[in-house]
Design an enzyme around this catalytic site. Structure first.
Site, PDB file in Angstrom:
ATOM      1  N   HIS A  95      -3.988   7.845  -3.321  1.00  0.00           N
ATOM      2  CA  HIS A  95      -3.810   9.298  -3.328  1.00  0.00           C
ATOM      3  C   HIS A  95      -2.868   9.791  -4.425  1.00  0.00           C
ATOM      4  O   HIS A  95      -2.719  10.988  -4.629  1.00  0.00           O
ATOM      5  CB  HIS A  95      -3.297   9.791  -1.971  1.00  0.00           C
ATOM      6  CG  HIS A  95      -1.857   9.447  -1.714  1.00  0.00           C
ATOM      7  ND1 HIS A  95      -0.832  10.319  -1.969  1.00  0.00           N
ATOM      8  CD2 HIS A  95      -1.280   8.330  -1.248  1.00  0.00           C
ATOM      9  CE1 HIS A  95       0.324   9.748  -1.656  1.00  0.00           C
ATOM     10  NE2 HIS A  95       0.079   8.529  -1.222  1.00  0.00           N
TER      11      HIS A  95
HETATM   12  N1  UDP Z   1      -1.812   5.906   6.830  1.00  0.00           N
HETATM   13  C1  UDP Z   1      -2.509   6.249   7.979  1.00  0.00           C
HETATM   14  N2  UDP Z   1      -3.862   6.445   7.903  1.00  0.00           N
HETATM   15  C2  UDP Z   1      -4.555   6.301   6.740  1.00  0.00           C
HETATM   16  C3  UDP Z   1      -3.840   5.947   5.564  1.00  0.00           C
HETATM   17  C4  UDP Z   1      -2.466   5.772   5.639  1.00  0.00           C
HETATM   18  O1  UDP Z   1      -1.927   6.363   9.059  1.00  0.00           O
HETATM   19  O2  UDP Z   1      -5.771   6.485   6.739  1.00  0.00           O
HETATM   20  C5  UDP Z   1      -0.346   5.770   6.914  1.00  0.00           C
HETATM   21  C6  UDP Z   1       0.225   4.472   6.367  1.00  0.00           C
HETATM   22  O3  UDP Z   1       0.326   3.511   7.376  1.00  0.00           O
HETATM   23  C7  UDP Z   1       1.589   4.878   5.850  1.00  0.00           C
HETATM   24  C8  UDP Z   1       1.424   6.324   5.502  1.00  0.00           C
HETATM   25  O4  UDP Z   1       0.229   6.772   6.098  1.00  0.00           O
HETATM   26  O5  UDP Z   1       2.574   4.816   6.845  1.00  0.00           O
HETATM   27  C9  UDP Z   1       1.363   6.452   4.004  1.00  0.00           C
HETATM   28  O6  UDP Z   1       1.135   7.738   3.657  1.00  0.00           O
HETATM   29  P1  UDP Z   1       0.917   8.145   2.156  1.00  0.00           P
HETATM   30  O7  UDP Z   1       0.240   7.030   1.439  1.00  0.00           O
HETATM   31  O8  UDP Z   1       0.274   9.475   2.221  1.00  0.00           O
HETATM   32  O9  UDP Z   1       2.395   8.384   1.615  1.00  0.00           O
HETATM   33  P2  UDP Z   1       3.433   7.438   0.890  1.00  0.00           P
HETATM   34  O10 UDP Z   1       3.758   6.309   1.811  1.00  0.00           O
HETATM   35  O11 UDP Z   1       2.831   6.997  -0.388  1.00  0.00           O
HETATM   36  O12 UDP Z   1       4.628   8.320   0.690  1.00  0.00           O
END
Ligand code: UDP
Length: 371
Positions: free
Chosen positions: A212
């Site tokens: 993303h």
């Molecule tokens: N996640 C989720 N469902 C999904 C994809 C990711 O629950 O389909 C969770 C994942 O386990 C993690 C979080 O969302 O805890 C990550 O979110 P994102 O990648 O949006 O943000 P980042 O961690 O990069 O800040």
């Protein structure tokens, strides 16, 4: 968890959040605060799959305030959120503001608290990628410099802050709240078995992927190259696609490349954890997934130029340039069981699952004036 309700007046702690990872990592703090907590949702992630379902699964009530700043540019989002938070704080100032991580919401919460001279708590403080091309790096540096209580997940994060001259008593090593989030919602073996069966997946024989970040999905060549390689991994690839990435794939005409992988809607947190833990490995650009992998012991190819989570680099995480995914993954595939065995006994560097309790103690001291 101790009940802190009586020590703090209702609504005295404003927890400002707006995205999926903020909900995950603040959930246990919010629950521990009870009625003292007033959740303010900026609306940075506004759809059900990325927000409401996460509040629900952690048993958190609807936020008392929803600011609706989704779908704007970075500057629009920060500006609108600061302004709306300012109005809110002018009407009724909380005694403490809590923010988490490195999003536009985090920075907006920090700026609004600062403008109203409200003590600020930063959860997951001190992370640094030292990559100034990432907006998140600026969000976290600025927030750290405004915060009064900095809850750092590891000694590495504490040392990062010390290098910037932040070494006052308000820096506390708490561990990372992601540990209690994962341990609390990871489905048991039977539920995981059913989860795989319902999707026709075999444990250890598929790849789970998420993408993303603007650096990957806002550039048609990079995004195309990533999707091409995912389609060539030689394993089934399950890709819960972030709405932002889905939109970009459509805009760039990359839909045909999506046909080689199994595109699904973003998953709820327990489902995502269950599928992660049973996967062969993950390919992702997420920050949180890098930490979670160290808890359920799976390797992750992280398609990023840098990481702010060096604690898991070389064990659970390998950084890959955009054209190196296939090469790195095929090295693992040769004997994935051996890779899993080698990770099985490595402890997570993110703590013991009690970070939220330590953070709560710090907040209670601030509200009661002891800190
Ligand atoms: N996640 C989720 N469902 C999904 C994809 C990711 O629950 O389909 C969770 C994942 O386990 C993690 C979080 O969302 O805890 C990550 O979110 P994102 O990648 O949006 O943000 P980042 O961690 O990069 O800040």
């Amino acid at each position: 968890m101790q009940d802190h309700d009586n020590a703090m007046p209702p609504g005295s702690v404003a927890v400002v959040l707006g995205t999926r990872p903020e909900i995950i990592k603040l959930a246990h703090v919010i629950r521990g605060l009870g009625p003292a907590c007033r959740v303010v949702h900026t609306g940075q992630h506004f759809d059900f799959g990325l927000s409401e379902s996460f509040l629900e699964v952690f048993g958190i009530a609807e936020p008392s305030t929803f600011l609706g700043v989704g779908g704007m540019t970075r500057v629009g989002q920060i500006g609108a959120a600061v302004s709306a938070l300012g109005d809110l704080f002018a009407e009724e100032a909380p005694r403490v503001v809590v923010v988490q991580g490195d999003t536009n919401t985090t920075l907006a919460g920090a700026l609004a608290a600062n403008a109203y001279e409200i003590p600020l708590v930063h959860v997951e403080a001190g992370l640094r990628s030292y990559d100034r091309r990432m907006p998140e790096e600026h969000n976290r540096v600025l927030t750290d410099h405004l915060a009064d209580l900095l809850c750092v997940p590891t000694e590495t994060a504490r040392a990062n802050l010390a290098r910037e001259g932040i070494s006052h008593d308000g820096v506390v090593v708490t561990g990372n709240t992601v540990v209690e989030a994962v341990l609390g919602l990871m489905p048991g073996p039977e539920a995981r078995h059913d989860l795989l069966a319902s999707r026709g997946l075999t444990a250890g024989r598929y790849v789970l992927s998420t993408f993303h970040r603007p650096e990957n999905v806002d550039d048609p060549d990079r995004f195309g190259l990533i999707l091409e390689q995912l389609g060539e991994l030689g394993h089934r690839v399950v890709l819960p696609l972030h709405p932002r990435s889905r939109g970009m794939a459509r805009t760039f005409g990359l839909e045909s490349l999506l046909e080689a992988v199994e595109v699904i809607e973003p998953l709820g947190y327990p489902e995502f954890l269950g599928l992660s833990a049973e996967s062969a490995y993950l390919v992702s650009d997420s920050g949180g997934v890098q930490e979670e992998a160290s808890i359920y012991k799976r390797p992750v190819v992280v398609v990023r130029r840098s990481t702010e989570r060096p604690e898991v680099l070389g064990t659970f995480v390998r950084l890959a340039h955009v054209d190196e995914i296939t090469e790195l993954a095929s090295g693992w595939l040769a004997d994935i069981e051996a890779v899993h065995d080698s990770l099985a006994d490595i402890p997570t560097p993110y703590g013991d699952g009690h970070a939220s309790e330590r953070i709560l103690e710090g907040i209670v001291s601030m509200v009661s004036g002891d800190a």
